[in-house]
Design an enzyme around this catalytic site. Sequence first.
Site, PDB file in Angstrom:
ATOM      1  N   GLY A   1      76.847  31.876  -5.852  1.00 46.49           N
ATOM      2  CA  GLY A   1      77.002  32.029  -4.407  1.00 46.49           C
ATOM      3  C   GLY A   1      76.030  33.001  -3.767  1.00 46.49           C
TER       4      GLY A   1
ATOM      5  N   ASP B   1      73.878  26.233 -10.388  1.00 44.53           N
ATOM      6  CA  ASP B   1      74.756  26.390  -9.225  1.00 44.53           C
ATOM      7  C   ASP B   1      73.900  26.824  -8.030  1.00 44.53           C
ATOM      8  OD1 ASP B   1      76.715  26.914  -7.381  1.00 44.53           O
ATOM      9  OD2 ASP B   1      77.642  28.547  -8.488  1.00 44.53           O
ATOM     10  N   TRP B   2      73.248  25.849  -7.419  1.00 46.31           N
ATOM     11  CA  TRP B   2      72.400  26.096  -6.244  1.00 46.31           C
ATOM     12  C   TRP B   2      73.276  25.937  -5.005  1.00 46.31           C
ATOM     13  CZ3 TRP B   2      67.501  22.563  -5.111  1.00 46.31           C
ATOM     14  CH2 TRP B   2      66.960  22.907  -3.861  1.00 46.31           C
ATOM     15  N   GLU B   3      73.535  27.069  -4.337  1.00 43.67           N
ATOM     16  CA  GLU B   3      74.383  27.037  -3.138  1.00 43.67           C
ATOM     17  C   GLU B   3      73.538  27.378  -1.919  1.00 43.67           C
ATOM     18  OE1 GLU B   3      78.142  29.031  -3.475  1.00 43.67           O
ATOM     19  OE2 GLU B   3      78.270  28.604  -5.594  1.00 43.67           O
ATOM     20  N   PHE B   4      73.184  26.399  -1.154  1.00 43.15           N
ATOM     21  CA  PHE B   4      73.241  24.968  -1.353  1.00 43.15           C
ATOM     22  C   PHE B   4      71.892  24.420  -0.944  1.00 43.15           C
ATOM     23  CE2 PHE B   4      77.732  25.972  -0.731  1.00 43.15           C
ATOM     24  CZ  PHE B   4      78.304  25.274  -1.780  1.00 43.15           C
TER      25      PHE B   4
END
Length: 384
Positions: free
Chosen positions: A111, A150-153
């Site tokens: 995140g 976890d590439w947000e976003f």
Amino acid sequence: MAVQKIIITPILVFLVTIFFNVSSSSSSNNSQYQFLNHGVRSAYWPAGDDFSPSLIDTNYFTHILLAFIQPEPISFKLEITKSGIKWGQNFIKALRHRSPPVKTLLSIGGGGSNSTLFSEIASTKQNREIFINSTIEVARKYRFDGVDLDWEFPETQQDMFNLGLLYEEWYNALFAEAKVRRKPRLLLTSAVYYNSTVRLIGKHGPRSYPTQAINKYLDWASPMCFDYHGTWDNNTDFNAALYDSKSEISTNFGLHSWIKSGVRPEKLVMGLALYGRAWELKDPNVNGVGAEAVGPATDTDGSMNYNEILKFNKQSGANVVYDKVAISFYSYAGTTWIGYDDGPSITTKVRFAKSLGLKGYFFWALGKDKDWSISKQASNAWGH
Ligand SMILES: *[C@@H]1O[C@H](CO)[C@@H](O)[C@H](O)[C@H]1NC(C)=O
Ligand SMILES: *[C@@H]1O[C@H](CO)[C@@H](O)[C@H](O)[C@H]1NC(C)=O
Ligand SMILES: *[C@@H]1O[C@H](CO)[C@@H](O)[C@H](O)[C@H]1NC(C)=O
Ligand SMILES: *[C@@H]1O[C@H](CO)[C@@H](O)[C@H](O)[C@H]1NC(C)=O
Ligand SMILES: *[C@@H]1O[C@H](CO)[C@@H](O)[C@H](O)[C@H]1NC(C)=O
């Protein structure tokens, strides 16, 4: 004869059941898959928290992800800090030889990470190759079983297209490396938005995930089915409702959007939150869902771990309500209002995931449960 009949009947019933399961899923392999697979019950371990990975009870999990490691700007290689090495080594040491066994993954991003940097990494073949090679090198060096992004976003449709290329080239590199080294291929997974199109975040408008690349190149994608409401809203609402008839912001809506977009259910692992969100009510007597709030009830952003919520409920003698329409809990005492999940809502959600034919579920995050109570109920509901 009679004996024979008794023996044959159950076998036939069994065979008919298999036949029915397989043939009824003409558009996907989920029933067959479920029959063959015990599924994914995973959880992220936030490095740097006090909770030691040696305390993880592996009865309730199949995969544990170390969260998080970051790529470096300019070089695009994974950043190896002293504390990162320490966490990584302790993590693997604590989890490598456990019974029941678990697989370990190294999760990249999270995140708080730099979305622009991921956009830059994904944007050219050369950048992608440098990044991918570095992830393999680090994962093998510390003996992880896989890598997770976890590439947000992703901000734009171009980012989403490039993400598809990244998945493809990453998978191909992992496949080739495994062949050369004669080792099992590293797993490749990715945490994604709860919905297959991202519309409500950022200023660039709607953009959709590369669904065919997810089907082809990921072991699974993990929709983050939480953070639906929080103290950025001015009214109380649930962090992770299964249903919401008034909006598209629910797990039911999001998971169906993923399936409608063409991602096979057996490529999806549903997110579950081991934390809730606490508001300070404007008026303690107006304390339902949608009540006016003035901000977080904690000195941070209002997020509260499940074990802290139980403690608060007990100490303050809070009223606890199970909303059986939304499938979520809330509690209130004085001016504090908390929306969260407890055993019954988690159980219902896990059964829901199973009924859709999903591959499994994951938790954010280890260390937030109360004596493994939620982890255990989820595991039981999955049928393990
Ligand atoms: C079902 O599984 C087989 C073998 O794994 C695969 O080749 C095929 O594409 C799958 N079909 C669908 C519709 O997912
Ligand atoms: C984020 O990444 C971009 C692109 O590499 C870089 O220009 C920027 O300085 C980074 N921001 C931070 C806060 O590190
Ligand atoms: C990445 O790894 C592959 C396979 O080892 C190698 O052929 C390639 O040259 C590497 N690329 C870079 C940019 O390091
Ligand atoms: C969810 O995704 C669908 C398409 O898959 C899109 O039409 C809708 O706008 C998205 N909703 C939200 C809240 O992002
Ligand atoms: C919450 O209230 C503030 C102050 O009245 C307002 O600026 C903000 O837009 C509101 N936020 C939402 C999500 O409605």
